[in-house]
Design a protein around this motif. Structure first.
Motif, mmCIF file in Angstrom:
data_model
loop_
_atom_site.group_PDB
_atom_site.id
_atom_site.type_symbol
_atom_site.label_atom_id
_atom_site.label_comp_id
_atom_site.label_asym_id
_atom_site.label_seq_id
_atom_site.Cartn_x
_atom_site.Cartn_y
_atom_site.Cartn_z
ATOM 1 N N LEU A 171 36.165 55.848 48.993
ATOM 2 C CA LEU A 171 35.885 55.421 47.623
ATOM 3 C C LEU A 171 37.115 54.770 47.005
ATOM 4 O O LEU A 171 38.221 55.295 47.092
ATOM 5 C CB LEU A 171 35.472 56.631 46.785
ATOM 6 C CG LEU A 171 35.226 56.372 45.285
ATOM 7 C CD1 LEU A 171 34.020 55.457 45.085
ATOM 8 C CD2 LEU A 171 35.027 57.689 44.552
ATOM 9 N N PHE A 172 36.907 53.605 46.377
ATOM 10 C CA PHE A 172 37.971 52.945 45.627
ATOM 11 C C PHE A 172 37.337 52.114 44.520
ATOM 12 O O PHE A 172 36.537 51.209 44.786
ATOM 13 C CB PHE A 172 38.822 52.045 46.533
ATOM 14 C CG PHE A 172 39.937 51.331 45.810
ATOM 15 C CD1 PHE A 172 41.094 52.006 45.459
ATOM 16 C CD2 PHE A 172 39.813 49.994 45.464
ATOM 17 C CE1 PHE A 172 42.119 51.356 44.785
ATOM 18 C CE2 PHE A 172 40.821 49.327 44.788
ATOM 19 C CZ PHE A 172 41.985 50.012 44.451
ATOM 20 N N GLN A 173 37.671 52.430 43.278
ATOM 21 C CA GLN A 173 37.198 51.684 42.110
ATOM 22 C C GLN A 173 35.689 51.402 42.161
ATOM 23 O O GLN A 173 35.244 50.256 42.098
ATOM 24 C CB GLN A 173 37.978 50.379 41.955
ATOM 25 C CG GLN A 173 39.438 50.598 41.580
ATOM 26 C CD GLN A 173 40.158 49.306 41.248
ATOM 27 O OE1 GLN A 173 39.693 48.205 41.575
ATOM 28 N NE2 GLN A 173 41.300 49.401 40.589
ATOM 29 N N ARG A 174 34.907 52.464 42.271
ATOM 30 C CA ARG A 174 33.437 52.409 42.201
ATOM 31 C C ARG A 174 32.784 51.667 43.368
ATOM 32 O O ARG A 174 31.630 51.250 43.280
ATOM 33 C CB ARG A 174 32.988 51.792 40.871
ATOM 34 C CG ARG A 174 33.458 52.576 39.644
ATOM 35 C CD ARG A 174 32.933 51.960 38.362
ATOM 36 N NE ARG A 174 33.400 52.697 37.198
ATOM 37 C CZ ARG A 174 33.089 52.384 35.952
ATOM 38 N NH1 ARG A 174 32.321 51.318 35.705
ATOM 39 N NH2 ARG A 174 33.551 53.102 34.942
ATOM 40 N N ASN A 175 33.527 51.477 44.431
ATOM 41 C CA ASN A 175 32.959 50.887 45.647
ATOM 42 C C ASN A 175 33.304 51.760 46.848
ATOM 43 O O ASN A 175 34.302 52.497 46.827
ATOM 44 C CB ASN A 175 33.485 49.459 45.857
ATOM 45 C CG ASN A 175 32.903 48.466 44.882
ATOM 46 O OD1 ASN A 175 31.695 48.227 44.867
ATOM 47 N ND2 ASN A 175 33.750 47.888 44.052
ATOM 48 N N CYS A 176 32.470 51.678 47.866
ATOM 49 C CA CYS A 176 32.690 52.433 49.095
ATOM 50 C C CYS A 176 33.060 51.456 50.219
ATOM 51 O O CYS A 176 32.448 50.385 50.337
ATOM 52 C CB CYS A 176 31.427 53.207 49.474
ATOM 53 S SG CYS A 176 30.887 54.395 48.215
ATOM 54 N N TYR A 177 34.017 51.864 51.039
ATOM 55 C CA TYR A 177 34.511 50.996 52.111
ATOM 56 C C TYR A 177 34.432 51.724 53.452
ATOM 57 O O TYR A 177 34.808 52.897 53.553
ATOM 58 C CB TYR A 177 35.956 50.580 51.836
ATOM 59 C CG TYR A 177 36.113 49.784 50.564
ATOM 60 C CD1 TYR A 177 36.085 48.396 50.572
ATOM 61 C CD2 TYR A 177 36.266 50.437 49.339
ATOM 62 C CE1 TYR A 177 36.215 47.670 49.395
ATOM 63 C CE2 TYR A 177 36.397 49.721 48.161
ATOM 64 C CZ TYR A 177 36.364 48.340 48.191
ATOM 65 O OH TYR A 177 36.479 47.625 47.028
#
Length: 211
Positions: A87-93
């Protein structure tokens, strides 16, 4: 009646309407119509008072336990990202452990309902560059396959001018038909799309606001 008893009777004369009850004081004043209905026993609690307090404490403990379990279960059921995503700034990677060519990387992300990463902010760029630096060359969702020298992201948007500073010195140079962009070291490089490299997928984080 002795003198002392007479004196006492005289002192209690105005209170001859007060009733004294052993084990507690229960009184009423007829003239004023005031008649409390409690006694010291009532205030201290009857024989069942202790058991009632214990029952209330147990009930509170059960309710607290139920609420705690519900919160923990719902927290596990609703995760912003799957276990193997970051998770990073409301996105998933998703950072792959396998290598694919650029086209297959695009397909692999689509199969996970995601997209080969499209960068939208400086913060995101710095996060991805740092995360991929020690992994080796890693595909991103940027190419000039449609027109040489005109770089587009997979979502159709143009490469912003302010992002061109991330190209490594002398890149992109299209050396031997290099049409796909990759993270390499401290910047970006254009590489041959058929080469197999690591890849990064991106999708929006799940919302748990209704839980």
């Amino acid at each position: 009646m002795t003198d002392s008893k007479e004196a006492k009777g005289q002192r209690l004369g105005p209170l001859d309407e007060e009733e004294l009850i052993a084990g507690g004081t229960r009184y009423f004043i007829k003239g004023l119509g005031f008649r409390p209905t409690y006694s010291f026993k009532d205030i201290a609690g009857g024989p069942g008072h202790g058991s009632r307090v214990l029952m209330l404490q147990l009930l509170f403990l059960v309710l607290f336990t139920v609420i705690l379990v519900v919160v923990l279960v719902k927290g596990r059921l609703c995760r912003p990202c799957s276990w193997d995503w970051t998770l990073f700034q409301r996105n998933c990677y998703f950072f792959s452990n396998s290598k694919l060519n650029w086209s297959n990387s695009v397909t692999a992300c689509q199969e996970m309902r995601a997209q080969l990463v499209v960068i939208k902010s400086v913060e995101e760029q710095n996060f991805l560059q740092l995360s991929s630096k020690n992994r080796g060359p890693t595909w991103m969702g940027l190419s000039d396959l449609k027109k040489e020298g005109v770089w587009h992201w997979l979502d159709g948007s143009h490469l912003w001018f302010r992002f061109t500073k991330y190209w490594l010195p002398g890149e992109p140079n299209n050396d031997g038909k290099e049409d796909c962009a990759e993270f390499r070291g401290d910047g970006w490089n254009d590489g041959k799309c058929e080469r197999e490299k690591f890849w990064i997928c991106k999708k929006p984080a799940a919302s748990c606001s209704n839980i």
